[in-house]
Design an enzyme around this catalytic site. Structure first.
Site, PDB file in Angstrom:
ATOM      1  N   SER C  20       3.771  -5.668  -0.803  1.00 53.59           N
ATOM      2  CA  SER C  20       3.560  -4.983   0.477  1.00 53.59           C
ATOM      3  C   SER C  20       2.092  -4.630   0.681  1.00 53.59           C
ATOM      4  O   SER C  20       1.393  -4.241  -0.255  1.00 53.59           O
ATOM      5  CB  SER C  20       4.382  -3.707   0.510  1.00 53.59           C
ATOM      6  OG  SER C  20       4.195  -3.055   1.751  1.00 53.59           O
ATOM      7  N   LEU C  73      -2.506   3.692   4.889  1.00 49.32           N
ATOM      8  CA  LEU C  73      -1.218   3.403   5.511  1.00 49.32           C
ATOM      9  C   LEU C  73      -1.263   3.331   7.036  1.00 49.32           C
ATOM     10  O   LEU C  73      -0.525   4.050   7.726  1.00 49.32           O
ATOM     11  CB  LEU C  73      -0.172   4.434   5.056  1.00 49.32           C
ATOM     12  CG  LEU C  73       0.318   4.313   3.608  1.00 49.32           C
ATOM     13  CD1 LEU C  73       1.269   5.453   3.262  1.00 49.32           C
ATOM     14  CD2 LEU C  73       1.011   2.982   3.348  1.00 49.32           C
ATOM     15  N   CYS C 128       2.298   5.602  -2.656  1.00 49.10           N
ATOM     16  CA  CYS C 128       0.944   5.278  -2.222  1.00 49.10           C
ATOM     17  C   CYS C 128      -0.009   6.415  -2.635  1.00 49.10           C
ATOM     18  O   CYS C 128       0.182   7.562  -2.248  1.00 49.10           O
ATOM     19  CB  CYS C 128       0.898   5.092  -0.708  1.00 49.10           C
ATOM     20  SG  CYS C 128      -0.730   4.588  -0.164  1.00 49.10           S
ATOM     21  N   THR C 192      -0.145   0.833  -6.534  1.00 50.12           N
ATOM     22  CA  THR C 192      -1.503   0.910  -7.085  1.00 50.12           C
ATOM     23  C   THR C 192      -1.656   2.125  -7.992  1.00 50.12           C
ATOM     24  O   THR C 192      -0.937   3.111  -7.868  1.00 50.12           O
ATOM     25  CB  THR C 192      -2.557   0.976  -5.964  1.00 50.12           C
ATOM     26  OG1 THR C 192      -2.233   2.053  -5.102  1.00 50.12           O
ATOM     27  CG2 THR C 192      -2.602  -0.316  -5.187  1.00 50.12           C
TER      28      THR C 192
HETATM   29  C1  LIG Z   1      -4.959  -3.753   0.361  1.00 52.81           C
HETATM   30  C2  LIG Z   1      -3.674  -3.260  -0.217  1.00 52.81           C
HETATM   31  C3  LIG Z   1      -2.754  -2.635   0.596  1.00 52.81           C
HETATM   32  C4  LIG Z   1      -1.546  -2.180   0.103  1.00 52.81           C
HETATM   33  N1  LIG Z   1      -0.648  -1.602   0.917  1.00 52.81           N
HETATM   34  C5  LIG Z   1       0.577  -1.239   0.457  1.00 52.81           C
HETATM   35  C6  LIG Z   1       1.579  -0.731   1.313  1.00 52.81           C
HETATM   36  O1  LIG Z   1       1.400  -0.615   2.511  1.00 52.81           O
HETATM   37  N2  LIG Z   1       2.776  -0.383   0.764  1.00 52.81           N
HETATM   38  C7  LIG Z   1       3.049  -0.520  -0.558  1.00 52.81           C
HETATM   39  O2  LIG Z   1       4.163  -0.211  -0.985  1.00 52.81           O
HETATM   40  N3  LIG Z   1       2.115  -1.010  -1.410  1.00 52.81           N
HETATM   41  C8  LIG Z   1       0.899  -1.365  -0.929  1.00 52.81           C
HETATM   42  N4  LIG Z   1      -0.045  -1.886  -1.796  1.00 52.81           N
HETATM   43  C9  LIG Z   1       0.291  -2.034  -3.211  1.00 52.81           C
HETATM   44  C10 LIG Z   1       0.776  -3.448  -3.541  1.00 52.81           C
HETATM   45  O3  LIG Z   1       1.943  -3.762  -2.851  1.00 52.81           O
HETATM   46  C11 LIG Z   1       1.024  -3.604  -5.047  1.00 52.81           C
HETATM   47  O4  LIG Z   1       2.023  -2.701  -5.442  1.00 52.81           O
HETATM   48  C12 LIG Z   1      -0.210  -3.351  -5.883  1.00 52.81           C
HETATM   49  O5  LIG Z   1      -1.343  -3.892  -5.234  1.00 52.81           O
HETATM   50  C13 LIG Z   1      -0.115  -3.927  -7.287  1.00 52.81           C
HETATM   51  O6  LIG Z   1       0.037  -5.320  -7.282  1.00 52.81           O
HETATM   52  P1  LIG Z   1      -1.203  -6.353  -7.423  1.00 52.81           P
HETATM   53  O7  LIG Z   1      -1.986  -5.945  -8.630  1.00 52.81           O
HETATM   54  O8  LIG Z   1      -0.578  -7.695  -7.524  1.00 52.81           O
HETATM   55  O9  LIG Z   1      -2.019  -6.203  -6.190  1.00 52.81           O
HETATM   56  C14 LIG Z   1      -1.266  -2.340  -1.288  1.00 52.81           C
HETATM   57  C15 LIG Z   1      -2.197  -2.972  -2.104  1.00 52.81           C
HETATM   58  C16 LIG Z   1      -3.387  -3.421  -1.596  1.00 52.81           C
HETATM   59  C17 LIG Z   1      -4.360  -4.092  -2.522  1.00 52.81           C
END
Ligand SMILES: Cc1cc2nc3c(=O)[nH]c(=O)nc-3n(C[C@H](O)[C@H](O)[C@H](O)COP(=O)(O)O)c2cc1C
Ligand SMILES: Cc1cc2nc3c(=O)[nH]c(=O)nc-3n(C[C@H](O)[C@H](O)[C@H](O)COP(=O)(O)OP(=O)(O)OC[C@H]3O[C@@H](n4cnc5c(N)ncnc54)[C@H](O)[C@@H]3O)c2cc1C
Ligand SMILES: Cc1cc2nc3c(=O)[nH]c(=O)nc-3n(C[C@H](O)[C@H](O)[C@H](O)COP(=O)(O)OP(=O)(O)OC[C@H]3O[C@@H](n4cnc5c(N)ncnc54)[C@H](O)[C@@H]3O)c2cc1C
Ligand SMILES: Cc1cc2nc3c(=O)[nH]c(=O)nc-3n(C[C@H](O)[C@H](O)[C@H](O)COP(=O)(O)O)c2cc1C
Ligand code: FES
Ligand code: FES
Lengths: 270, 305, 305, 270
Positions: C20, C73, C128, C192
């Site tokens: 997401s 968000l 978040c 994150t």
């Molecule tokens: C730019 C960005 C925006 C994100 N926005 C959301 C979000 O709106 N909702 C959510 O549940 N996680 C959000 N995340 C978290 C990601 O879905 C994911 O859980 C996190 O980045 C870890 O995975 P990755 O290391 O593969 O990026 C966001 C991450 C990034 C980098």
């Protein structure tokens, strides 16, 4: 850069003596004589072992002792093992024209690579190899191929000269002039080798051991005075050893406690 | 000269500090880290109540973006550190004695012992993430953290006391405040982050013998920087900032976030024991290029608008 | 074929899922991510109660070992997502609708709205780390997390519900258990990590407009892997594991830790929209080389002895 | 790789028109015409701007509009600014022998680098540059150095032909055969350019804008249908535009709400 173990396959296991086996691994590692690798048995432990072959494949030569080596000795050809390395500085052969190697017990492991390297470079080398008894004498046949000057000692006289490696060493130092004496083996023996070399004013390079964790010079587990055996060593030269009171006298246990080298050696035999 | 730093009353040649658990297993290597490596101060490996082996290997690994370790707080037991402490006292090198324990009383007991050797400072490790029942639990909660500091202050005499905090605390700034109220003289942040784990997929097993370990090095720098930034806004105490500092520019960032001194741990892996001197040189170069006359001038500048 | 996966009752071509907040701002790009990019399922950017701009830029940066973001968000407000949800329903692509909110009632309200468009799943973002009062507070506490799941389950009909957890929780496994008891159908971990901050020392200021942001990408992989590992031991629910997955070998590690599906977010930055196909190819190659016949065979194998 | 802003010094500020200034930065950036950079004013915002010079130093050309550009216009030569880039795909000039450029308003920014590039490659180019009024006509003098075929239109007729750029474009398409029409400017204008090109079966490449956050193709803020303007664009070709209903019709606001392009344009004027 990552410093985590990779998997290697055991290609060949050779029984070197009743208690010592070599494990040849399907794993490339470029190393100098005296460098070592960390071997990992998942769920058991990770331990340092000197490389006894290097290049496209590498090998280690191991004496069965405690938990880790017993588990290692249960493995068969084709089994997998974790490995990382090479680590440490290794022996330096630069500016050496005439050399002597003194090796004792399983500490003799690095001797083979070193002898082969010196032969390749055309360096005239005398080798003194000591063991408790004939059966435990490591690499005798292969060493014979690298030099005309091989002396073997056994504690019980079952093979060649009876006694310690220091006797032939003293005789050699008396009559010949070496550019360097290379040593590997138990620290008590190495201490004597060092004292002889000092007496005859011959530089030496000795391969030491301490308990290790990281192998990369960060945790301090392997300190020898101000040196890190994994990074500044495991090979130390006369100059370094002269400034190091702890050589032959003290070492840290796993918990970090500073104990006399004898207590350390006993702990290792447990 | 531009790097000379006074930290909780202690004069340091420069603000770089060897982090606890790195190298610091005997007096000789600590003295070498200061003399040859260039560290402004050095920290001993945290000492605990009794003899303890820690975990089986592997205990410390590099995984491309940082280190992970589960050494398990091995310790010779504080009483066996007397020789080292004496030798360090004689050396005159600014030494931070680091302490971990299982109870408030034990913290005081070990700190009281360390105090006798007049270290420059006593660090209270209440933040180790991989050792059960020790360290971290004390750093997660304001009240407990304050109690540890208070108990130690009773026995620490003139030696400054510095709790070392964990980024796992949900509000690290409140913990720092509680320590300040309890009489702490400085704050150290941060200890390793996590825990994390590595799996070797070919072996199909976790790599660390303990499975889980604390993360340090480059990967944790943004979290460490945020912690220092928040603590700076919450307390008046000087801060020893650490976590992923690898070069002079990193160190400058921590100082701009509010740190007075900067800890270097994992970077010893990446750059060797001379990293302290190198970081200092890089800091001076950065200051020249960016017209910063002193560290005072840039300390905390990242705050405000 | 070897990658076909059933996740909480949903059939997926492969276990890769777009995380997401990455790309998922309209239906077309989500469809492209599945069709051209190769994702087995895709997640929309989390939708909130009302129209919201999020923070000023910079909001998303790469800092060498991962990304850091404080987008804040932003949301068109759930009611404005009707067109996209309809288009996605028509497309037949497995869609995870992600929801964030300020209260338990709001979670239910938005989830109830999303349910009408029959997404494959509803994800509850309670994690978040950079948006005040939204998301994360719900994921730090067992009781609250359970209440959110319970409230949503009342309105979600047959659509499976998946809370998304934060590594900031001191015991992520207990939170996952609480969600399981409350009726959750799957667990997503992790969001994150942090928050962290970047400082630009030349500018002497934090880089993100919001100062603090959540960390993702390679730097957080060990923490994510540990979370998945712990959750797997605590619950029977299938897990969508994510955090720093950049290649097929990483994905295999998460599956060995116990994940059923694997989320990919930041790797879209490092490898582009085709990363899903690439990760799948690499997984298949890894399986061939390491004699793994199916994902079932290796799921959770890193556990036990 | 890191994708965080670095600091650059403003070397030279040139007033191009009453509302448009160019900022030359002491910062190297190799870029193709049509690529852009993200400029950062700490505490204010970060925004995309097309590069209007590249190489050892780079430049951007900016129209004063809202919060960010007002703050930018307060800066003096010698001041510092944050920058990262270049981003996006830029115009492709391969296999083009004869070209036409159509530019309108401040969207004309990329036109200068493009015209210079086409001239350097010896590509025969007609340029149509539109502005509201004589004073707002961008780069007229410098463009004249790159081509013999320069057409200027103004809404109010204060300079050369009165009307929109589409009138001279249609006349040119009627009588000449171009390999490509390059366009930059307001999306409503570009939509008309596209329709003319389709009618005359001439391929075109148009430079579009959307609200941006990451500039690196990850956040989805800049979507144009299934395309990411920051990564797949900002330059799109006829084939891509044909499949993209949203071109000239819809765009996302900062909150992610999908609105008619007119509402988007108005929001940008706020
Ligand atoms: C730019 C960005 C925006 C994100 N926005 C959301 C979000 O709106 N909702 C959510 O549940 N996680 C959000 N995340 C978290 C990601 O879905 C994911 O859980 C996190 O980045 C870890 O995975 P990755 O290391 O593969 O990026 C966001 C991450 C990034 C980098
Ligand atoms: C640089 C280096 C190179 C080595 N090369 C070889 C080699 O080529 N061949 C070989 O057989 N062995 C070598 N060793 C020793 C080897 O690493 C193991 O220590 C040894 O095999 C004992 O393991 P174990 O099976 O007894 O395991 P354990 O059961 O763990 O060991 C038995 C006892 O010894 C202690 N111990 C383990 N390792 C050490 C150590 N390194 N120092 C001190 N105490 C220790 C243990 O804690 C325990 O008390 C080397 C060691 C070092 C440091
Ligand atoms: C690829 C690209 C290249 C660009 N190149 C240039 C250039 O060379 N010269 C130039 O002057 N401008 C250029 N722009 C536009 C520029 O990035 C700013 O959007 C513009 O300068 C307005 O900023 P501002 O001062 O009004 O800031 P603000 O006060 O923030 O903007 C005013 C209003 O416009 C909205 N807005 C801001 N940016 C955008 C956007 N990109 N799209 C839609 N709405 C927006 C704001 O949210 C606000 O409502 C480019 C945009 C893109 C996407
Ligand atoms: C191998 C290793 C051992 C450590 N042992 C201790 C310790 O005993 N006590 C302690 O307070 N911190 C310990 N730490 C944490 C470090 O002191 C430091 O807080 C952390 O590594 C972050 O700094 P860095 O990123 O510069 O390494 C250890 C770290 C590592 C890598
Ligand atoms: S084993 Fe860690 S420093 Fe040598
Ligand atoms: S601005 Fe983020 S995807 Fe284009």
């Amino acid at each position: 850069m990552t410093e985590t173990p990779e998997t290697a396959t055991i290609k060949k296991i050779s029984q070197e003596t009743p208690s010592i086996r070599s494990f040849r691994l399907d794993f490339p590692m470029q190393a100098k004589p005296g460098q070592f690798a960390m071997l990992w048995l998942p769920g058991i432990d990770e331990k340092p072992f000197t490389l006894t072959a290097e290049g496209k494949e590498c090998a280690v030569t191991v004496q069965e002792k405690g938990k880790f080596t017993k588990a290692l000795f249960k493995l068969k050809e084709g089994d997998k093992i974790g490995i990382r390395g090479p680590y440490g500085n290794g022996f330096s052969t630069s500016r050496v024209k005439k050399a002597c190697i003194v090796a004792g017990g399983c500490g003799a492991a690095p001797i083979l690579l070193l002898a082969e390297e010196l032969q390749k470079q055309g360096i005239k080398t005398a080798i003194i190899n000591g063991a408790r008894t004939e059966k435990e004498c490591l690499f005798a046949e292969r060493l014979r191929k690298t030099t005309h000057d091989l002396y073997i000692t056994t504690d019980d006289g079952s093979l060649e000269e009876q006694g310690f490696v220091t006797a032939p060493l003293q005789r050699l130092l008396e009559k010949e002039k070496f550019d360097c004496v290379f040593g590997c083996g138990p620290e008590a023996m190495l201490k004597k080798v060092f004292e002889l070399c000092e007496k005859y004013k011959v530089p030496c390079q000795l391969n030491l051991e301490r308990y290790m964790r990281c192998a990369t010079g960060i945790c301090g587990s392997c300190v020898l005075g101000k040196w890190l055996v994994c990074k500044d060593g495991p090979v130390f030269n006369s100059k370094q050893l002269r400034e190091t009171e702890e050589f032959g006298s003290k070492a840290l246990l796993k918990c970090g406690k500073d104990v006399p080298i004898k207590e350390f050696a006993e702990w290792r035999q447990q | 000269m531009p790097l000379e730093t006074v930290f909780a009353g202690i004069k340091l040649r420069n603000p770089t500090v060897l982090a606890s658990g790195i190298l610091g297993t005997n007096a000789e290597i600590l003295i070498r880290t200061a003399k040859e490596g260039g560290a402004g101060a050095v920290t001993m490996k945290s000492i605990g109540p009794c003899e303890k082996d820690g975990y089986a290997n592997p205990t410390i690994l590099e995984w491309e973006h940082g280190l992970i370790n589960a050494v398990g707080l091995p310790s010779p037991g504080y009483k066996n550190t007397e020789e080292e402490l004496k030798q360090l006292e004689k050396s005159g090198i600014p030494l931070i004695a680091s302490v971990y324990a299982h109870s408030i009383e034990e913290y005081a007991e070990i700190a009281g012992f360390a105090e006798k050797f007049k270290p420059a400072m006593i660090e209270l490790n209440m933040s180790c993430p991989h050792s059960k029942g020790e360290g971290m639990p004390f750093g997660l909660d304001e009240e407990t953290a304050g109690q540890v500091v208070k108990a130690v202050k009773k026995v620490s005499g003139k030696t400054p006391v510095m709790p070392k905090l964990t980024p796992q605390a949900l509000n690290i700034a409140s913990i720092a405040s509680a320590c300040e109220r309890a009489g702490a003289d400085a704050i150290c942040a941060i200890n390793t982050l996590g825990p994390g784990m590595l799996i070797n997929p070919e072996v199909r097993k976790p790599v660390l013998a303990n499975k889980f370990g604390g993360i340090s090095g480059p990967a944790i720098k943004p979290v460490a920087l945020r912690c220092v930034y928040q603590i700076y806004e919450a307390v008046k105490l000087p801060i020893l900032g650490m976590g992923g500092i690898s070069n002079g520019r990193d160190a400058i960032e921590f100082i701009q976030a509010g740190a007075t001194t900067v800890g270097v741990g994992s970077a010893v892996y990446y750059r060797g024991i001379g990293v302290f001197k190198e970081v200092c040189d890089e800091m001076v170069q950065w200051m020249k290029k960016n017209n910063a006359k002193s560290l005072e001038e840039i300390r905390g500048v990242a705050h405000g608008h």
